[in-house]
Design an enzyme around this catalytic site. Structure first.
Site, PDB file in Angstrom:
ATOM      1  N   LEU A 264       3.710   4.163   1.023  1.00  0.00           N
ATOM      2  CA  LEU A 264       4.083   4.892   2.231  1.00  0.00           C
ATOM      3  C   LEU A 264       2.825   5.554   2.775  1.00  0.00           C
ATOM      4  O   LEU A 264       2.595   6.743   2.604  1.00  0.00           O
ATOM      5  CB  LEU A 264       5.174   5.921   1.920  1.00  0.00           C
ATOM      6  CG  LEU A 264       5.810   6.647   3.100  1.00  0.00           C
ATOM      7  CD1 LEU A 264       6.354   5.666   4.120  1.00  0.00           C
ATOM      8  CD2 LEU A 264       6.926   7.539   2.607  1.00  0.00           C
ATOM      9  N   HIS A 265       1.976   4.757   3.414  1.00  0.00           N
ATOM     10  CA  HIS A 265       0.706   5.264   3.936  1.00  0.00           C
ATOM     11  C   HIS A 265       0.903   5.846   5.335  1.00  0.00           C
ATOM     12  O   HIS A 265       2.020   5.901   5.848  1.00  0.00           O
ATOM     13  CB  HIS A 265      -0.369   4.172   3.905  1.00  0.00           C
ATOM     14  CG  HIS A 265       0.012   2.924   4.634  1.00  0.00           C
ATOM     15  ND1 HIS A 265      -0.306   2.719   5.943  1.00  0.00           N
ATOM     16  CD2 HIS A 265       0.704   1.826   4.237  1.00  0.00           C
ATOM     17  CE1 HIS A 265       0.150   1.537   6.333  1.00  0.00           C
ATOM     18  NE2 HIS A 265       0.778   0.978   5.307  1.00  0.00           N
ATOM     19  N   ALA A 266      -0.166   6.287   5.968  1.00  0.00           N
ATOM     20  CA  ALA A 266      -0.098   7.100   7.188  1.00  0.00           C
ATOM     21  C   ALA A 266       0.706   6.477   8.324  1.00  0.00           C
ATOM     22  O   ALA A 266       1.546   7.139   8.922  1.00  0.00           O
ATOM     23  CB  ALA A 266      -1.513   7.433   7.662  1.00  0.00           C
TER      24      ALA A 266
ATOM     25  N   ALA B 294       4.457   6.168   7.524  1.00  0.00           N
ATOM     26  CA  ALA B 294       4.979   7.525   7.328  1.00  0.00           C
ATOM     27  C   ALA B 294       5.179   8.209   8.673  1.00  0.00           C
ATOM     28  O   ALA B 294       6.201   8.861   8.900  1.00  0.00           O
ATOM     29  CB  ALA B 294       4.047   8.338   6.439  1.00  0.00           C
TER      30      ALA B 294
ATOM     31  N   VAL C 274       0.819  -1.215   0.000  1.00  0.00           N
ATOM     32  CA  VAL C 274       0.000   0.000   0.000  1.00  0.00           C
ATOM     33  C   VAL C 274       0.854   1.267   0.000  1.00  0.00           C
ATOM     34  O   VAL C 274       0.333   2.367   0.153  1.00  0.00           O
ATOM     35  CB  VAL C 274      -1.008   0.016   1.179  1.00  0.00           C
ATOM     36  CG1 VAL C 274      -2.056  -1.045   0.991  1.00  0.00           C
ATOM     37  CG2 VAL C 274      -0.312  -0.143   2.501  1.00  0.00           C
TER      38      VAL C 274
END
Length: 83
Positions: free
Chosen positions: A14-16, A19, A12
């Site tokens: 570099l999601h929340a 990150a 998916v």
């Protein structure tokens, strides 16, 4: 200045969550750290800037570290273990 490249392996991107973890890791160091992807750069210590890059699975990012020499190795390890 030390730089390294890494190709994102997380399906998916570099999601929340990763990150946020990455930004917290970068903030541990007395160094200027930049993340570059597809010609755009962001300060790796600023979450919204990093999220704004929209890094996806398969993208190759470049991390540039100016300052603390231990930062590049620690960040390289973080990318390998988490992304």
């Amino acid at each position: 200045m030390e730089t390294f490249e890494y190709t994102i392996q997380d399906p998916v991107g570099l999601h929340a969550r990763p990150a946020g973890m990455l930004v917290r890791k970068a903030q541990e160091f007395e160094a200027e750290i930049m993340l570059t992807c597809q010609g755009r750069s962001a300060n790796l210590k600023k979450l919204l800037a990093v999220m704004g890059l929209g890094v996806r699975y398969g993208d190759t990012v470049t991390v540039s570290v100016d300052g603390d020499p231990a930062a590049a190795e620690e960040l390289r390890r973080f990318f390998r273990d988490n992304l």
